[in-house]
Design an enzyme around this catalytic site. Structure first.
Site: not given
Length: 262
Positions: A143, A240
């Site tokens: 990521e 998130e």
């Protein structure tokens, strides 16, 4: 229609962690993710998932001393043994939780280490992890993260992530695309997602600025969701973000079918 997973690290903070599974299910979420499972017995987490009919969508590899500011150890040449031990621990938890993918946080670029050594360490560690996870049917993800929230984070653009994935050369290494982080670092969200869609195994969302829920900032999330749908993305989208006024009260941004849990 995209499937949304509740990020239990960020959402439902009015509850103690183990009670957040019930809260997410009550709000119609079918999947959950969170940073790390390792503070809890895997059997206890698996029981919560089973009790509330939830899928464990994602968790991260062990990432060093989080409280001391570490954000991953995959780029640290002197921590390779610890990284490899962490892969085994993560696989153990993911297997018990029925979790099909694990994310690797690369970490902050170490000072006084040659750039080629740092990059080679990352590539070698990812090769090890991707191979170990392939054997048990678990996908490995990396990521890119913005350097405003985590100064010095080593992997911070999709272009760098693609170079790393190409260098590893594994068919078991995928991209976790976080819309919030990439809006900060490079923008051009929908074209970039389109170019990388075959490599993206997980998406995360938050608006910018503020990292709050969609609809509170500059990102046109209805447009982004429509594009993701048209591109045929079949993975999960992790929520998130930091709720502005409580998680349940701020879920009106979700497309209507998902609000019913369908």
């Amino acid at each position: 229609m995209p499937r949304f997973a509740a990020n239990l690290t960020m959402l439902y903070n009015e509850h103690v962690f183990l009670d957040r599974f019930a809260a997410a299910a009550q709000d119609g979420f079918k999947g959950v993710e969170y940073l790390f499972p390792y503070a809890y017995p895997k059997e206890e987490l698996a029981e919560r998932l089973h009790r509330y009919g939830l899928t464990q969508v994602l968790h991260n590899l062990p990432a060093g001393d989080w409280d001391a500011g570490e954000r991953g150890i995959a780029v640290l040449p002197d921590r390779v043994g610890e990284f490899q031990d962490g892969v085994g621990r993560a696989i153990d938890y993911a297997t018990a939780l029925g979790c099909a993918q694990i994310n690797c946080l690369a970490g902050k670029t170490p000072a006084d280490v040659p750039a080629d050594v740092v990059e080679r360490t990352l590539v070698n560690n990812l090769s090890f992890a991707a191979d170990a996870m392939r054997k048990v049917g678990i996908r490995l993800l990396i990521e890119p993260i913005n350097t405003r929230d985590i100064p010095g984070f080593h992997l911070c653009t999709t272009a760098h992530a693609k170079r790393v994935m190409d260098a590893v050369g594994s068919d078991n290494l995928f991209l976790q695309y976080d819309v919030y982080h990439m809006q900060i670092m490079e923008g051009d969200l929908v074209p970039t997602i389109g170019l990388l869609i075959d490599r993206i195994a997980h998406i995360q969302i938050a608006d910018n600025p503020g990292r709050n829920e969609p609809g509170t900032g500059e990102i046109n999330y209805p447009f982004v969701f429509d594009a993701i749908d048209r591109l045929g993305y079949e993975g999960w989208i992790g929520c998130e973000y930091k709720p502005t006024a409580g998680t349940s009260a701020g879920l009106s941004w979700r497309p209507a079918p998902d609000r019913t849990g369908q």
